[in-house]
Write a protein that holds these residues in place. Structure first.
Motif, mmCIF file in Angstrom:
data_model
loop_
_atom_site.group_PDB
_atom_site.id
_atom_site.type_symbol
_atom_site.label_atom_id
_atom_site.label_comp_id
_atom_site.label_asym_id
_atom_site.label_seq_id
_atom_site.Cartn_x
_atom_site.Cartn_y
_atom_site.Cartn_z
ATOM 1 N N SER A 1 0.899 -1.153 -0.065
ATOM 2 C CA SER A 1 -0.021 -0.080 -0.099
ATOM 3 C C SER A 1 0.867 1.119 0.037
ATOM 4 C CB SER A 1 -0.879 -0.051 1.136
ATOM 5 O OG SER A 1 -0.217 0.506 2.283
ATOM 6 N N LEU A 2 0.097 2.347 -0.398
ATOM 7 C CA LEU A 2 0.973 3.358 0.011
ATOM 8 C C LEU A 2 0.904 4.084 1.510
ATOM 9 C CD1 LEU A 2 -0.478 5.567 -3.201
ATOM 10 C CD2 LEU A 2 1.587 4.535 -2.973
ATOM 11 N N LEU A 3 1.796 3.435 2.243
ATOM 12 C CA LEU A 3 1.953 3.940 3.748
ATOM 13 C C LEU A 3 1.954 5.331 3.650
ATOM 14 C CD1 LEU A 3 3.971 0.896 5.172
ATOM 15 C CD2 LEU A 3 1.772 1.227 5.282
ATOM 16 N N HIS B 1 -3.227 3.569 -5.752
ATOM 17 C CA HIS B 1 -2.818 2.483 -4.408
ATOM 18 C C HIS B 1 -1.326 2.413 -4.996
ATOM 19 C CE1 HIS B 1 -3.334 -0.428 -1.944
ATOM 20 N NE2 HIS B 1 -3.487 -1.401 -2.852
ATOM 21 N N GLY B 2 -0.642 1.250 -4.312
ATOM 22 C CA GLY B 2 0.868 1.345 -4.465
ATOM 23 C C GLY B 2 1.473 0.143 -3.383
ATOM 24 N N ALA B 3 2.684 0.388 -3.419
ATOM 25 C CA ALA B 3 3.842 -0.167 -2.568
ATOM 26 C C ALA B 3 4.746 0.593 -1.985
ATOM 27 C CB ALA B 3 4.136 -1.372 -3.372
ATOM 28 N N THR B 4 5.317 0.132 -0.660
ATOM 29 C CA THR B 4 6.272 0.951 -0.064
ATOM 30 C C THR B 4 7.168 -0.133 0.676
ATOM 31 O OG1 THR B 4 4.389 2.320 0.702
ATOM 32 C CG2 THR B 4 6.508 2.476 1.853
ATOM 33 N N VAL B 5 8.453 0.398 0.610
ATOM 34 C CA VAL B 5 9.573 -0.472 1.433
ATOM 35 C C VAL B 5 10.096 0.862 2.250
ATOM 36 C CG1 VAL B 5 11.840 -1.244 1.393
ATOM 37 C CG2 VAL B 5 10.416 -1.390 -0.952
ATOM 38 N N HIS B 6 10.131 0.364 3.606
ATOM 39 C CA HIS B 6 10.252 0.979 4.814
ATOM 40 C C HIS B 6 11.111 0.372 5.606
ATOM 41 C CE1 HIS B 6 7.323 -0.949 7.415
ATOM 42 N NE2 HIS B 6 7.044 -1.482 6.290
ATOM 43 N N GLY C 1 -13.494 -1.274 -12.502
ATOM 44 C CA GLY C 1 -13.556 -2.965 -13.079
ATOM 45 C C GLY C 1 -12.572 -3.832 -12.157
ATOM 46 N N ASP C 2 -11.723 -2.970 -11.448
ATOM 47 C CA ASP C 2 -10.507 -3.583 -10.561
ATOM 48 C C ASP C 2 -10.974 -4.563 -9.551
ATOM 49 O OD1 ASP C 2 -7.864 -3.446 -11.713
ATOM 50 O OD2 ASP C 2 -7.597 -1.537 -10.439
ATOM 51 N N THR C 3 -10.513 -5.811 -9.681
ATOM 52 C CA THR C 3 -10.659 -6.765 -8.153
ATOM 53 C C THR C 3 -9.622 -6.494 -7.486
ATOM 54 O OG1 THR C 3 -9.912 -8.564 -9.315
ATOM 55 C CG2 THR C 3 -12.207 -8.100 -9.899
ATOM 56 N N PRO C 4 -9.515 -6.936 -6.293
ATOM 57 C CA PRO C 4 -8.427 -7.237 -5.136
ATOM 58 C C PRO C 4 -7.457 -8.092 -6.034
ATOM 59 C CG PRO C 4 -10.355 -7.723 -4.195
ATOM 60 C CD PRO C 4 -10.910 -7.467 -5.442
ATOM 61 N N GLU C 5 -7.746 -8.923 -6.904
ATOM 62 C CA GLU C 5 -6.636 -9.911 -7.539
ATOM 63 C C GLU C 5 -6.044 -8.934 -8.750
ATOM 64 O OE1 GLU C 5 -9.913 -11.075 -6.845
ATOM 65 O OE2 GLU C 5 -9.376 -12.029 -5.160
ATOM 66 N N SER C 6 -6.784 -8.170 -9.553
ATOM 67 C CA SER C 6 -6.112 -7.507 -10.564
ATOM 68 C C SER C 6 -5.576 -6.203 -9.905
ATOM 69 C CB SER C 6 -7.100 -7.004 -11.611
ATOM 70 O OG SER C 6 -8.004 -5.931 -10.905
ATOM 71 N N LEU C 7 -5.730 -5.584 -8.960
ATOM 72 C CA LEU C 7 -5.025 -4.482 -8.279
ATOM 73 C C LEU C 7 -3.909 -5.306 -7.517
ATOM 74 C CD1 LEU C 7 -5.162 -1.655 -7.748
ATOM 75 C CD2 LEU C 7 -6.587 -2.119 -5.862
ATOM 76 N N ALA C 8 -3.911 -6.253 -7.039
ATOM 77 C CA ALA C 8 -2.842 -6.858 -6.350
ATOM 78 C C ALA C 8 -1.533 -7.484 -7.245
ATOM 79 C CB ALA C 8 -3.104 -8.172 -5.774
ATOM 80 N N ALA C 9 -2.204 -7.814 -8.577
ATOM 81 C CA ALA C 9 -0.889 -7.876 -9.616
ATOM 82 C C ALA C 9 -0.382 -6.767 -10.224
ATOM 83 C CB ALA C 9 -1.793 -8.724 -10.913
ATOM 84 N N HIS D 1 -5.103 -7.262 4.100
ATOM 85 C CA HIS D 1 -6.181 -6.880 3.148
ATOM 86 C C HIS D 1 -6.040 -5.573 2.411
ATOM 87 C CE1 HIS D 1 -7.076 -10.905 4.652
ATOM 88 N NE2 HIS D 1 -7.541 -10.379 5.565
ATOM 89 N N THR D 2 -4.934 -5.196 2.093
ATOM 90 C CA THR D 2 -4.875 -3.814 1.641
ATOM 91 C C THR D 2 -5.503 -3.395 0.133
ATOM 92 O OG1 THR D 2 -2.636 -4.243 0.209
ATOM 93 C CG2 THR D 2 -2.629 -3.460 2.786
ATOM 94 N N HIS D 3 -5.472 -4.260 -0.583
ATOM 95 C CA HIS D 3 -6.546 -4.390 -2.086
ATOM 96 C C HIS D 3 -7.691 -4.086 -1.834
ATOM 97 C CE1 HIS D 3 -2.331 -5.050 -3.103
ATOM 98 N NE2 HIS D 3 -2.127 -6.294 -2.752
ATOM 99 N N GLU D 4 -8.236 -5.090 -0.989
ATOM 100 C CA GLU D 4 -9.756 -5.089 -0.469
ATOM 101 C C GLU D 4 -9.922 -3.910 -0.204
ATOM 102 O OE1 GLU D 4 -7.896 -7.569 -0.108
ATOM 103 O OE2 GLU D 4 -8.764 -9.485 -0.256
#
Ligand code: GRF
Length: 193
Positions: free
Chosen positions: A114-116, A136-141, A163-171, A123-126
């Motif tokens: 997620s974007l911390l 949305h996105g990802a973080t290294v901290h 139309g994103d699902t948790p799966e498509s967003l996660a990918a 369950h960040t994508h849901e």
């Protein structure tokens, strides 16, 4: 160049681990992957690490029951035995004790999908979809005693699409994870984090 010895801690499939292993193959990469540790003996990532010729260790949390400190002491001893400089959590599903976090302060990093500081925890994508965010996105901290806190080293966003699902967003987020984790480890190993 003396390369830093990095350990990767996993609990599952280890796709971020693979991204780090691949990046560290570059001759000028400032870290080598010296060890992969899993708390889950059957984690798929362990086979992938062994296939890449990386030393692996299993520190199963189950025999330790509720004694988290004893588990963490074993983990710490394992890291020391392999003369590890930097620890990368990559889908490692255990919360570390404050003393261990303190002991590895500045040398212990995590990737979070997620974007911390948005969407700490699971369950960040849901949750991102339910909140209706556009990015949305990802973080290294750096890891701090409080979960999914600590100074940010790298962060990258992706759009949330209709139309994103948790799966498509996660990918979509996972692709970003695989890009930014090697960048963050590089920065840390070069003393630029
Ligand atoms: C990744 O989404 C990571 O951000 C999260 O757990 C997942 C692990 O995936 N902490 P992998 O094991 O690296 O494939």
């Amino acid at each position: 160049m003396t390369r830093k010895r990095a350990a990767i801690l996993i609990s599952g499939r280890g796709s971020n681990m693979v991204a780090l292993i691949e990046a560290a193959k570059a001759p000028d990469y400032p870290a080598e992957i010296a060890l992969v540790v899993s708390n889950v003996p059957e984690a798929a990532g362990l086979d992938r690490a062994r296939g890449a010729g990386i030393a692996t260790e299993v520190v199963d949390h189950r025999p330790f029951g509720k004694d988290r400190d004893a588990f963490d002491r074993r983990l710490d001893a394992t890291l020391e035995a392999h003369r590890v400089d930097i620890v990368c959590l990559a889908g490692f599903m255990r919360v570390l004790s404050p003393w261990l976090v303190e002991r590895w302060n500045g040398r212990l990093i995590n990737i979070h999908p997620s974007l911390l500081p948005e969407f700490k925890g699971l369950h960040t994508h849901e949750r991102a979809l339910a909140a209706g965010v556009k990015q949305h996105g990802a973080t290294v901290h750096f890891v701090a005693p409080e979960l999914d806190s600590g100074p940010i080293i790298e962060q990258q966003s992706v759009p949330v699409l209709p139309g994103d699902t948790p799966e498509s967003l996660a990918a979509r987020v996972l692709e970003v994870e695989h890009r930014i984790y090697p960048l963050a480890l590089k920065r840390l190993a070069e003393g630029r984090a």
